[in-house]
Write an enzyme that holds these catalytic residues in place. Structure first.
Site, mmCIF file in Angstrom:
data_model
loop_
_atom_site.group_PDB
_atom_site.id
_atom_site.type_symbol
_atom_site.label_atom_id
_atom_site.label_comp_id
_atom_site.label_asym_id
_atom_site.label_seq_id
_atom_site.Cartn_x
_atom_site.Cartn_y
_atom_site.Cartn_z
ATOM 1 N N ASN A 1 30.911 94.117 100.878
ATOM 2 C CA ASN A 1 30.577 95.524 100.604
ATOM 3 C C ASN A 1 29.291 95.994 101.284
ATOM 4 O OD1 ASN A 1 28.959 94.074 98.861
ATOM 5 N ND2 ASN A 1 29.172 95.507 97.169
ATOM 6 N N GLU B 1 23.179 86.691 93.106
ATOM 7 C CA GLU B 1 23.255 88.139 92.907
ATOM 8 C C GLU B 1 24.712 88.441 92.586
ATOM 9 O OE1 GLU B 1 20.864 90.191 92.777
ATOM 10 O OE2 GLU B 1 19.205 89.091 93.666
ATOM 11 N N CYS C 1 27.539 96.778 93.686
ATOM 12 C CA CYS C 1 27.299 96.060 92.436
ATOM 13 C C CYS C 1 26.475 96.898 91.464
ATOM 14 C CB CYS C 1 26.588 94.751 92.724
ATOM 15 S SG CYS C 1 25.115 94.999 93.709
ATOM 16 N N GLU D 1 15.700 89.329 94.887
ATOM 17 C CA GLU D 1 15.660 89.456 96.348
ATOM 18 C C GLU D 1 14.823 90.672 96.738
ATOM 19 O OE1 GLU D 1 19.800 89.301 97.638
ATOM 20 O OE2 GLU D 1 19.608 87.130 97.793
HETATM 21 P P1 NAP Z 1 33.610 87.271 95.880
HETATM 22 O O1 NAP Z 1 35.078 87.228 95.831
HETATM 23 O O2 NAP Z 1 32.840 86.436 94.928
HETATM 24 O O3 NAP Z 1 33.232 86.908 97.397
HETATM 25 C C1 NAP Z 1 31.906 86.852 97.847
HETATM 26 C C2 NAP Z 1 31.798 85.773 98.904
HETATM 27 O O4 NAP Z 1 32.113 84.506 98.331
HETATM 28 C C3 NAP Z 1 32.763 85.966 100.077
HETATM 29 O O5 NAP Z 1 32.156 85.497 101.250
HETATM 30 C C4 NAP Z 1 33.915 85.050 99.682
HETATM 31 O O6 NAP Z 1 34.714 84.637 100.764
HETATM 32 C C5 NAP Z 1 33.154 83.895 99.080
HETATM 33 N N1 NAP Z 1 33.939 83.047 98.201
HETATM 34 C C6 NAP Z 1 34.968 83.389 97.406
HETATM 35 N N2 NAP Z 1 35.391 82.314 96.718
HETATM 36 C C7 NAP Z 1 34.597 81.269 97.087
HETATM 37 C C8 NAP Z 1 34.526 79.892 96.707
HETATM 38 N N3 NAP Z 1 35.339 79.346 95.806
HETATM 39 N N4 NAP Z 1 33.575 79.128 97.283
HETATM 40 C C9 NAP Z 1 32.725 79.653 98.195
HETATM 41 N N5 NAP Z 1 32.757 80.934 98.591
HETATM 42 C C10 NAP Z 1 33.674 81.739 98.037
HETATM 43 O O7 NAP Z 1 33.061 88.733 95.691
HETATM 44 P P2 NAP Z 1 33.606 90.067 96.384
HETATM 45 O O8 NAP Z 1 34.757 90.538 95.624
HETATM 46 O O9 NAP Z 1 33.751 89.858 97.840
HETATM 47 O O10 NAP Z 1 32.357 91.037 96.187
HETATM 48 C C11 NAP Z 1 32.263 91.911 95.146
HETATM 49 C C12 NAP Z 1 31.412 91.332 94.035
HETATM 50 O O11 NAP Z 1 30.108 91.095 94.534
HETATM 51 C C13 NAP Z 1 31.252 92.301 92.885
HETATM 52 O O12 NAP Z 1 31.351 91.630 91.671
HETATM 53 C C14 NAP Z 1 29.845 92.836 93.080
HETATM 54 O O13 NAP Z 1 29.266 93.313 91.905
HETATM 55 C C15 NAP Z 1 29.144 91.650 93.638
HETATM 56 N N6 NAP Z 1 27.953 92.049 94.392
HETATM 57 C C16 NAP Z 1 26.737 91.772 93.839
HETATM 58 C C17 NAP Z 1 25.588 92.180 94.490
HETATM 59 C C18 NAP Z 1 24.240 91.894 93.903
HETATM 60 O O14 NAP Z 1 23.260 92.002 94.634
HETATM 61 N N7 NAP Z 1 24.127 91.540 92.638
HETATM 62 C C19 NAP Z 1 25.667 92.850 95.712
HETATM 63 C C20 NAP Z 1 26.929 93.112 96.248
HETATM 64 C C21 NAP Z 1 28.070 92.687 95.566
HETATM 65 P P3 NAP Z 1 36.061 85.467 101.141
HETATM 66 O O15 NAP Z 1 35.631 86.802 101.572
HETATM 67 O O16 NAP Z 1 36.669 84.697 102.215
HETATM 68 O O17 NAP Z 1 36.883 85.510 99.886
#
Ligand code: NAP
Length: 529
Positions: free
Chosen positions: A205, A306, A340, A515
């Protein structure tokens, strides 16, 4: 609980200022990149219009390890979420590439940690300058791979580059301590040293800023990194590698191993359990964060997490309605609801409820324009994929089946399978899915409440706590509520709360660590006495 407050005390933000129309070119035609150094062997296949004319040097498809562009045995496709057009085939790294990247990062660490803080600072500053010089191309890459409106993509590039600038400055301000011990003739010295190699895993995102927010701090501290970007958005991470190289960041300091979702679990495990890695820094969902915490536990690594949020947006009777509506638009609909810190639940006090809902609906109709992110005037691009659309649809249907009213929107948008109408629901109650699951899309559900205590109880009735917002003109209430909200960041009469100068992070299951800001570099430093 460490909480960062953002206060805006008076003056309504001009409606529409959050989403002014794009002044950039609408989608250009043509499918051929401008001349320049050739991309790696896995050539980009047919750019979406928005990538036409971009410098080929920035459109990389190979992994970047030890300062070299390396293909992998397989590739995976990356698509434009707006049109479904193929953007290119990217190296699909596996466990062996991941291990090689960790080794390269470790070898580089052994010399990078010896480089003076001034020199690290100067190289980060060069990297920042190159980002600014290439901002238009970098923004177009973000829009092409994530669908984000071009205007917002430009905003992200500045935000992203500012982390490199900020940490180039912080690199020279890492100090130790001298401690007077109980023994009269002894003093203790405390040094701060880089933790080592950091495994960095980021979401789609904010394809650029989520990387520099971590990497800027790590590199400034003297650490080296292995970045695994999201499957959907590898191009931004790879373009950053090209610029790092042009800036003179030594080989092995910044490594990128893109991989498909199919390989993410194994690659993630490989980099997060490798004994040569000392730190895991992750931004993404709470579910994935917990998996990585298990990896960290087994080898006792430092972590920064995060994770997801469920931000409450509270409007008290004393609020200025125009100001609250402007803040609601900004905090809910940035990146089409896919941040997020996006407001997930609107809690509105009975006395102001009807006026707020009416004004919010009107503002949404007037200011939100769904379209391809490259088209002038678009403020709401596609969601990242159809699964994301299904989640929004599920939340809307669930709420309506339990008695919620659709004020505006409510269904998929005719533009394509990844588009959803900006939606406002009223008569929302706490038994509805959208009030306890992160929607991550353009849905604003409004719950009516009577008392401040009730609002705080609803806001805190969740196991996550990233951001929270509220609107009030009552100074006593402002302090009370800001202190009682169980979140890491509070926007007071303010809907946008991110800046490189301020600490970013959550409490409860929204994460660990902070961060950005003067605190961000500490995540990559060890104390030694
Ligand atoms: P996600 O599914 O957890 O994916 C994030 C990253 O982790 C991607 O690079 C993903 O790879 C990787 N990943 C997924 N499963 C993994 C595993 N088992 N082992 C290692 N890496 C793995 O999250 P998302 O849906 O892309 O992002 C949205 C989420 O991020 C929301 O919940 C949002 O709130 C949160 N977010 C938090 C912040 C913050 O600063 N707190 C900022 C932005 C977003 P792939 O893409 O290949 O699946």
């Amino acid at each position: 609980m460490a909480t960062c407050f953002w206060l805006r005390s008076c003056g309504a933000r001009r409606l529409g200022s959050t989403f002014p129309g794009c002044r950039l070119h609408p989608r250009a035609g043509g499918l051929v990149p401008a001349p320049g150094p050739a991309p790696g062997p896995a050539q980009l296949r047919g750019y979406a219009g928005g990538l036409a004319g971009l410098s080929a040097a920035l459109l990389r498809t190979d992994s970047f390890v030890g300062g070299r562009w390396l293909p992998a045995a397989a590739t995976f496709p990356v698509q434009d979420p707006a049109s479904g057009a193929a953007l290119g085939m990217v190296a699909d790294c596996g466990v062996s590439e991941a291990r090689a990247a960790v080794r390269a990062a470790y070898e580089a660490f052994c010399s990078w940690r010896e480089v003076s803080a001034k020199e690290r600072s100067s190289l980060l500053r060069k990297w920042y300058n190159l980002m600014i010089q290439n901002k238009d191309d970098l923004a177009r890459i973000i829009t092409a791979e994530s669908g984000k409106p071009l205007k917002e993509a430009h905003g992200e590039i500045f935000y992203s580059a500012f982390f490199l600038e900020w940490f180039s400055e912080e690199a020279r301000r890492v100090y130790g301590d001298i401690i007077y011990t109980p023994a009269k003739d002894k003093r203790a010295l405390v040094l701060k040293q880089p933790v080592g190699v950091a495994a960095v895993i980021t979401p789609w995102n904010f394809p650029s800023a989520m990387i520099t927010r971590k990497v800027g701090a790590a590199v400034a501290a003297g650490c080296t990194v292995v970045v695994k970007p999201a499957e959907d958005t590898p191009f931004s991470a790879l373009a950053l590698a090209e610029l790092a190289s042009q800036a003179g960041i030594p080989p092995g300091v910044y490594n990128v191993i893109p991989c498909s979702r199919k390989n993410a679990k194994e690659v993630g495990e490989a980099i997060c359990t490798d004994p040569l890695v000392s730190k895991i820094s992750f931004t993404g969902s709470t579910t994935t964060g917990k998996i990585l915490l298990h990896h960290a536990a087994n080898s006792v690594k430092r972590v920064s997490m995060e994770l997801g949020g469920l931000a409450p947006f509270i409007v008290f009777d004393s609020a200025n309605v125009d100001q609250a509506v402007a803040g609601a638009l900004a905090s809910k609909f940035r990146n089409t609801g896919q941040t997020c810190v996006c407001s997930n639940r609107f809690l509105v006090q009975r006395g102001i409820h009807d006026a707020f809902v009416k004004a919010f609906a009107e503002a949404m109709k007037k200011n939100l324009h769904v379209g391809n992110g490259f088209e002038e005037g678009t403020t709401q691009g596609p969601l990242i994929n159809e699964k994301a659309v299904e989640k929004v649809e599920k939340h809307v249907n669930d709420a309506v089946s339990k008695g919620a009213t659709i004020v505006t929107g409510g269904k998929r948008h005719h533009l394509g399978k990844n588009f959803f109408e900006p939606t406002l629901l009223s008569n929302v109650t706490q038994d509805m899915l959208c009030t306890h699951e992160e929607t991550f899309g353009p849905l604003a559900p409004v719950i009516k409440f009577d008392t401040e205590e009730e609002a705080i109880a609803i806001a805190n009735a969740t196991d996550v706590g990233l951001a929270g917002y509220f609107y009030s003109q009552d100074p006593a209430q402002i302090w009370r509520v800001a202190e009682q909200l169980e979140v890491g960041m509070v926007g007071v009469n303010e809907g946008l709360i991110s800046s490189v100068e301020c600490p970013f992070g959550g409490v409860k299951q929204s994460g660990l660590g902070r961060e950005g800001s003067k605190y961000g570099i500490d995540e990559y430093l060890e104390l030694k006495k």
